[in-house]
Design an enzyme around this catalytic site. Structure first.
Site, PDB file in Angstrom:
ATOM      1  N   MET A  38     -12.908 -16.962  35.053  1.00  0.00           N
ATOM      2  CA  MET A  38     -13.388 -18.285  35.460  1.00  0.00           C
ATOM      3  C   MET A  38     -14.693 -18.151  36.241  1.00  0.00           C
ATOM      4  O   MET A  38     -15.087 -19.071  36.983  1.00  0.00           O
ATOM      5  CB  MET A  38     -12.321 -19.000  36.281  1.00  0.00           C
ATOM      6  CG  MET A  38     -11.056 -19.245  35.449  1.00  0.00           C
ATOM      7  SD  MET A  38     -10.090 -20.641  35.994  1.00  0.00           S
ATOM      8  CE  MET A  38      -9.640 -20.104  37.609  1.00  0.00           C
ATOM      9  N   GLY A  39     -15.350 -17.004  36.101  1.00  0.00           N
ATOM     10  CA  GLY A  39     -16.645 -16.834  36.748  1.00  0.00           C
ATOM     11  C   GLY A  39     -16.522 -16.517  38.225  1.00  0.00           C
ATOM     12  O   GLY A  39     -15.471 -16.083  38.696  1.00  0.00           O
ATOM     13  N   HIS A  75     -13.677  -8.109  38.271  1.00  0.00           N
ATOM     14  CA  HIS A  75     -14.001  -8.569  36.920  1.00  0.00           C
ATOM     15  C   HIS A  75     -14.789  -7.484  36.179  1.00  0.00           C
ATOM     16  O   HIS A  75     -14.542  -7.207  35.006  1.00  0.00           O
ATOM     17  CB  HIS A  75     -14.855  -9.845  36.975  1.00  0.00           C
ATOM     18  CG  HIS A  75     -14.146 -11.047  37.536  1.00  0.00           C
ATOM     19  ND1 HIS A  75     -14.576 -11.698  38.663  1.00  0.00           N
ATOM     20  CD2 HIS A  75     -13.047 -11.716  37.113  1.00  0.00           C
ATOM     21  CE1 HIS A  75     -13.773 -12.732  38.912  1.00  0.00           C
ATOM     22  NE2 HIS A  75     -12.835 -12.760  38.001  1.00  0.00           N
ATOM     23  N   LEU A 132     -18.021 -14.062  39.568  1.00  0.00           N
ATOM     24  CA  LEU A 132     -17.602 -12.685  39.279  1.00  0.00           C
ATOM     25  C   LEU A 132     -17.741 -11.762  40.482  1.00  0.00           C
ATOM     26  O   LEU A 132     -18.614 -11.932  41.327  1.00  0.00           O
ATOM     27  CB  LEU A 132     -18.419 -12.136  38.118  1.00  0.00           C
ATOM     28  CG  LEU A 132     -18.284 -12.886  36.788  1.00  0.00           C
ATOM     29  CD1 LEU A 132     -19.070 -12.160  35.695  1.00  0.00           C
ATOM     30  CD2 LEU A 132     -16.830 -13.059  36.367  1.00  0.00           C
TER      31      LEU A 132
HETATM   32  P1  AMP Z   1     -10.159 -15.196  37.335  1.00  0.00           P
HETATM   33  O1  AMP Z   1     -11.622 -15.306  37.113  1.00  0.00           O
HETATM   34  O2  AMP Z   1      -9.743 -15.221  38.751  1.00  0.00           O
HETATM   35  O3  AMP Z   1      -9.364 -16.108  36.444  1.00  0.00           O
HETATM   36  O4  AMP Z   1      -9.777 -13.736  36.863  1.00  0.00           O
HETATM   37  C1  AMP Z   1     -10.136 -13.235  35.601  1.00  0.00           C
HETATM   38  C2  AMP Z   1      -9.392 -11.947  35.356  1.00  0.00           C
HETATM   39  O5  AMP Z   1      -9.706 -11.018  36.392  1.00  0.00           O
HETATM   40  C3  AMP Z   1      -7.861 -12.131  35.380  1.00  0.00           C
HETATM   41  O6  AMP Z   1      -7.285 -11.305  34.387  1.00  0.00           O
HETATM   42  C4  AMP Z   1      -7.504 -11.641  36.757  1.00  0.00           C
HETATM   43  O7  AMP Z   1      -6.186 -11.138  36.849  1.00  0.00           O
HETATM   44  C5  AMP Z   1      -8.512 -10.528  36.960  1.00  0.00           C
HETATM   45  N1  AMP Z   1      -8.688 -10.248  38.387  1.00  0.00           N
HETATM   46  C6  AMP Z   1      -9.099 -11.101  39.350  1.00  0.00           C
HETATM   47  N2  AMP Z   1      -9.102 -10.483  40.555  1.00  0.00           N
HETATM   48  C7  AMP Z   1      -8.667  -9.222  40.339  1.00  0.00           C
HETATM   49  C8  AMP Z   1      -8.451  -8.084  41.166  1.00  0.00           C
HETATM   50  N3  AMP Z   1      -8.686  -8.117  42.478  1.00  0.00           N
HETATM   51  N4  AMP Z   1      -8.023  -6.944  40.588  1.00  0.00           N
HETATM   52  C9  AMP Z   1      -7.789  -6.883  39.248  1.00  0.00           C
HETATM   53  N5  AMP Z   1      -7.961  -7.909  38.416  1.00  0.00           N
HETATM   54  C10 AMP Z   1      -8.406  -9.068  38.946  1.00  0.00           C
END
Ligand code: AMP
Length: 282
Positions: free
Chosen positions: A30-31, A37, A33
């Site tokens: 969802m950006g 990510h 970043l």
């Molecule tokens: P989001 O942008 O928050 O929807 O996350 C996108 C992807 O990044 C999802 O698969 C999340 O589980 C992963 N993600 C976000 N934060 C972390 C983190 N601290 N460690 C590992 N993966 C992450």
């Protein structure tokens, strides 16, 4: 890295790559970043020839409209970070590109108990939205491998279920949670913490680590309650702390010393909702 906004162009581009025999890895985001990510992107680049990263703040997965409205949008710096990473394609669709028929009459997914506990319970409709967006993105990208983070533990379980339901070939690769040096799990929401809250935030990691260190066979009620108290005393407003079977996510109250366990929590610091989890006996 090329940037694509239209599903049709992405599908066409990826079909050409596939015809050359290249494999496709997909990192949906969802950006806003951050390093976690990018670690998913780099893992995909290690395992696949082409890495597609998407940025789309999916309106249908926000049960709280103010959370959606306050979700950070940092597209310019996202593009810079991705361009310096090993991403091959950035896909940035609009809502009408993803939801071609609008969002007023979307399909329902029967997720069973996964939709009724923990994140499913406290964020009603959240996983419906996750499935609605992921089914569409996965149809467009049709990757060999999908890279997601353990940080969103329950989401990984939901997506595994979705891949089977939709008969998709993509293999889910669950990547370890990436943390700041003080233990705080990286999250786009961390940038909404003020300095005082940011100072308190790593307590989640310390509490989860404490649970892991103190885990012993028998009743788990005290371990859970102590964790809730430590977080509440540290300035958090705890929504849940749960200890669950790491494979099924069914809560466990009495441990036999063998069952694989995961501790999961969601807690507010001010208006910012943080989640985290830790495998307790791996
Ligand atoms: P989001 O942008 O928050 O929807 O996350 C996108 C992807 O990044 C999802 O698969 C999340 O589980 C992963 N993600 C976000 N934060 C972390 C983190 N601290 N460690 C590992 N993966 C992450």
């Amino acid at each position: 890295m090329i940037i694509i906004h239209k599903a049709r162009f992405l599908t066409e581009y990826l079909a050409k790559q596939r015809n050359k025999g290249l494999s496709i890895g997909f990192v949906p985001t969802m950006g806003a970043l951050h390093g976690a990510h990018i670690s998913l992107v780099n893992q995909s680049a290690k395992e696949c020839d082409i890495t597609v990263c998407s940025i789309f703040v999916n309106p249908t997965q926000f049960n709280d409209p103010s959370d959606y409205n306050k979700y950070p949008v940092t597209l310019e710096s996202d593009i810079r970070m991705l361009a310096a990473s090993q991403a091959s394609v950035l896909y940035v669709p609009t809502a009408s590109e993803v939801y071609t028929d609008g969002t007023s009459a979307l399909e329902h997914y029967d997720l069973g108990y996964l939709d009724a506990l923990l994140e499913g319970k406290f964020r009603p409709g959240h996983f419906q939205g996750v499935c609605q967006v992921m089914s569409r993105l996965l149809k467009t990208v049709d990757p060999e491998k999908l890279f997601m983070g353990q940080k969103d533990y329950q989401q990984c379980m939901v997506i595994k279920w979705l891949l089977t339901q939709l008969h998709l070939k993509a293999l889910l690769v669950t990547c370890p949670t990436v943390r700041e040096s003080d233990g705080l799990a990286m999250s786009s929401r961390n940038m909404r913490l003020n300095a005082e809250q940011r100072g308190r935030a790593p307590l989640i990691f310390r509490v989860l680590t404490g649970m892991k260190n103190r885990l012993a066979p028998g009743k788990l009620g005290d371990l859970k309650q102590e964790a809730i108290d430590e977080l509440n005393n540290g300035g958090f407003d705890v929504e849940y702390v749960e200890i669950a079977n790491a494979t099924t996510l069914q809560p466990c109250s009495d441990w036999d010393g063998r069952e694989p366990l995961v501790a999961l929590t969601a807690a507010y610091l001010g208006e910012v909702r943080l989640i985290d989890n830790m495998l307790l006996n791996n």
